[in-house]
Write an enzyme that holds these catalytic residues in place. Structure first.
Site, PDB file in Angstrom:
ATOM      1  N   CYS A  56       6.079  30.129 -45.900  1.00 46.48           N
ATOM      2  CA  CYS A  56       4.835  30.407 -45.178  1.00 46.48           C
ATOM      3  C   CYS A  56       5.092  30.459 -43.669  1.00 46.48           C
ATOM      4  CB  CYS A  56       3.807  29.329 -45.508  1.00 46.48           C
ATOM      5  SG  CYS A  56       2.218  29.621 -44.725  1.00 46.48           S
ATOM      6  N   CYS A  60       2.239  24.074 -40.361  1.00 48.51           N
ATOM      7  CA  CYS A  60       1.503  22.846 -40.706  1.00 48.51           C
ATOM      8  C   CYS A  60       2.489  21.689 -40.930  1.00 48.51           C
ATOM      9  CB  CYS A  60       0.657  23.082 -41.947  1.00 48.51           C
ATOM     10  SG  CYS A  60      -0.382  24.551 -41.784  1.00 48.51           S
ATOM     11  N   CYS A  63       3.288  20.164 -44.499  1.00 49.83           N
ATOM     12  CA  CYS A  63       3.411  21.049 -45.672  1.00 49.83           C
ATOM     13  C   CYS A  63       4.847  21.364 -46.088  1.00 49.83           C
ATOM     14  CB  CYS A  63       2.650  22.339 -45.408  1.00 49.83           C
ATOM     15  SG  CYS A  63       2.504  23.374 -46.886  1.00 49.83           S
ATOM     16  N   CYS A 100      -8.160  26.416 -59.564  1.00 43.46           N
ATOM     17  CA  CYS A 100      -7.931  26.738 -58.149  1.00 43.46           C
ATOM     18  C   CYS A 100      -6.539  27.319 -57.972  1.00 43.46           C
ATOM     19  CB  CYS A 100      -8.012  25.483 -57.287  1.00 43.46           C
ATOM     20  SG  CYS A 100      -9.539  24.602 -57.443  1.00 43.46           S
ATOM     21  N   CYS A 131     -11.539  29.192 -57.981  1.00 48.21           N
ATOM     22  CA  CYS A 131     -11.425  28.812 -56.574  1.00 48.21           C
ATOM     23  C   CYS A 131     -10.106  29.381 -56.055  1.00 48.21           C
ATOM     24  CB  CYS A 131     -11.424  27.284 -56.456  1.00 48.21           C
ATOM     25  SG  CYS A 131     -11.185  26.709 -54.766  1.00 48.21           S
ATOM     26  N   CYS A 191     -15.379  25.186 -50.010  1.00 45.97           N
ATOM     27  CA  CYS A 191     -14.663  23.937 -50.287  1.00 45.97           C
ATOM     28  C   CYS A 191     -13.856  23.645 -49.031  1.00 45.97           C
ATOM     29  CB  CYS A 191     -13.755  24.129 -51.503  1.00 45.97           C
ATOM     30  SG  CYS A 191     -12.657  22.727 -51.807  1.00 45.97           S
ATOM     31  N   ARG A 263     -14.216  15.334 -53.261  1.00 41.31           N
ATOM     32  CA  ARG A 263     -13.056  15.306 -54.162  1.00 41.31           C
ATOM     33  C   ARG A 263     -11.967  14.365 -53.672  1.00 41.31           C
ATOM     34  NH1 ARG A 263     -11.328  20.714 -55.056  1.00 41.31           N
ATOM     35  NH2 ARG A 263     -13.025  20.783 -56.544  1.00 41.31           N
TER      36      ARG A 263
END
Ligand code: SAM
Ligand code: DTB
Ligand code: SF4
Length: 336
Positions: A56, A60, A63, A100, A131, A191, A263
C-alpha cells in the site's frame, strides 16, 4: 429506541469529563443508555476478508500493509471473485451476518472498483450484508457502490486530529472526513472509528470521539480497535493501553452515539474474556468474527461462541433462526 435526542455538539471538556468519571458510574450510565436503545444481550457479527493485500502507498504507522513498513508481509493481487464468494459463504455458515472486504489501497481505480462491485453483488446474492474498506473514494465512486447495493463503507478517522500527524503523513485528517461525506451523501451506511493504544492521550481519545459524534449524522457502526502491534511498523513499540481505559472509551462511545453499533474490533486476541465482557457491559454490541482479521489473527470462532454462550449473548443469526422456528414476527433483529 429511546427518544433521547442525538447530540452533534459535544465539547472536548465535556467528553473528557465523561472519560474521567468513576469507573462504576461510567459503566452504569453507558449500560443504561445501551439497554434503552438495544437488546443488551445481542451482538452483531461481521467477518473480514482481505481481498487485496499489502504494497500500500500510504504510510499508516500501525499497518502491516504499508509498502513503507518492513513487516515481511507478502503482497497479493486483487482476489478472484470465486474465492471471495467462497469465503463469504463460509463466514455465513459460521454465523456472520455481514461480510467486510478490505483492500490495501490509498484509493481504488475505477477499473478495480468494477471488480469489487461484482463481489458486492455476489455476496449480496448469498443473503449477507456487505461492507467495503478500500481507502479514499470520490463522490462518483461512492455513488457507483451505492447503486451496486453496498450496505456499509468503513473508513476510520483512526485518532484525534491533533495526534493524527504522528501516525500518518500521506493523507490528511480532512481527506478522511471528505471520504466519509461522500459515503454519507451517496446514501451508504457509514462505519467509522479508530485505534486505541498508539501512544495517544485520554484527551486525544476524547477528541477522536468528538469528531465522530459531531459528524452531521453519527456513523451507524463505530469500530474501536486496540492496536495490534506488528513487528516492522513504527508503532510496534507503542505503550499498551490500560484495559480499563479501553473499556472507558467504549463506554463513552456508547454514551455519545446512542443508537450506533459499537464494534469491539481488532486486538481481541490480546484481551481476556473478562475484559471483553466489560466491553459488552459498557455498550459494545458488535464484533469481528472468524479466525482472521485482514492480515492478523482474531480469536477462534469456537472460542468466541463459547464466550458469548457463557455471557448469555445471542447473535442476530441465532435469533433469526429461533424466530423462524417459532414462526413469530421478530422486532428485535436490528440492522445497522
Ligand atoms: N486501506 C484502507 C484504509 O486504510 O482505509 C482499508 C484497510 S485498513 C487496514 C482499515 C483500518 O484497519 C485502518 O483504518 C485501521 O483503523 C485498522 N487497522 C489497520 N491495522 C491495524 C492494526 N495493526 N491494529 C489495529 N487496527 C488496525
Ligand atoms: C476496522 O476498524 N478494523 C478492521 C476493519 N475495520 C477493516 C481491520 C483491523 C485490521 C487489524 C490488523 C490486520 O489484520 O492487518
Ligand atoms: Fe494502506 Fe489502509 Fe494500511 Fe493505511 S491502513 S497502509 S491505507 S492498507
Amino acid at each position: 429506541m429511546t427518544d433521547t435526542i442525538l447530540r452533534h455538539d459535544w465539547g472536548l471538556d465535556e467528553i473528557e469529563a465523561l472519560l474521567d468519571l468513576p469507573f462504576n458510574d461510567l459503566v452504569f450510565r453507558a449500560q443504561s443508555i445501551h439497554r434503552a436503545n438495544f437488546d443488551p444481550n445481542q451482538v452483531q457479527m461481521s467477518s473480514l476478508l482481505s481481498i487485496k493485500t499489502g504494497a500500500c502507498a500510504e504510510d499508516c504507522g500501525y499497518c502491516s500493509q504499508s509498502a513503507k513498513n518492513t513487516t515481511g508481509l507478502e503482497a497479493e493481487k486483487l482476489m478472484p471473485l470465486e474465492e471471495v464468494v467462497e469465503a463469504a459463504g463460509a463466514a455465513k455458515e459460521k454465523g456472520a451476518s455481514r461480510f467486510c472486504m478490505g483492500a490495501a489501497w490509498r484509493n481504488p481505480t475505477d477499473k478495480n472498483l468494477q471488480r469489487v462491485i461484482e463481489m458486492v453483488e455476489a455476496v449480496h446474492g448469498l443473503g449477507m450484508e456487505t461492507c467495503l474498506t478500500l481507502g479514499m473514494l470520490t463522490q462518483s465512486q461512492a455513488e457507483r457502490l451505492r447503486n451496486a447495493g453496498l450496505d456499509y463503507y468503513n473508513h476510520n478517522l483512526d485518532t484525534s486530529p491533533e495526534f493524527y500527524g504522528n501516525v500518518i503523513t500521506t493523507r490528511t485528517f480532512d481527506d478522511r472526513l471528505e471520504t466519509l461525506a461522500h459515503v454519507r451523501d451517496a446514501g451508504i451506511s457509514v462505519c467509522s472509528g479508530g485505534i486505541l493504544g498508539m501512544g495517544e492521550s485520554r484527551r486525544d481519545r476524547a477528541s477522536m470521539l468528538r469528531e465522530l459524534s459531531n459528524l452531521p449524522r453519527h456513523p451507524e457502526s463505530v469500530p474501536i480497535n486496540m492496536l495490534v502491534k506488528i513487528e516492522g511498523t513504527p508503532l510496534f513499540d507503542a505503550e499498551a493501553i490500560d484495559p480499563l481505559e479501553f473499556v472507558r472509551t467504549i463506554a463513552v462511545t456508547r454514551m455519545l452515539m446512542l443508537n450506533s453499533y459499537v464494534r469491539l474490533s481488532a486486538g481481541r486476541t490480546e484481551m481476556s474474556d473478562e475484559m471483553q465482557a466489560l466491553c459488552f457491559l459498557a455498550g459494545a454490541n458488535s464484533i469481528f468474527y472468524g479466525e482472521r482479521l485482514l492480515t492478523t489473527d482474531n480469536p477462534e470462532a469456537d472460542r468466541d461462541k463459547s464466550l458469548l454462550d457463557r455471557l448469555g449473548i445471542k447473535t442476530e443469526q441465532v435469533i433469526e433462526t429461533e424466530v423462524k422456528a417459532a414462526k413469530v414476527p421478530c422486532n428485535k433483529v436490528q440492522a445497522g
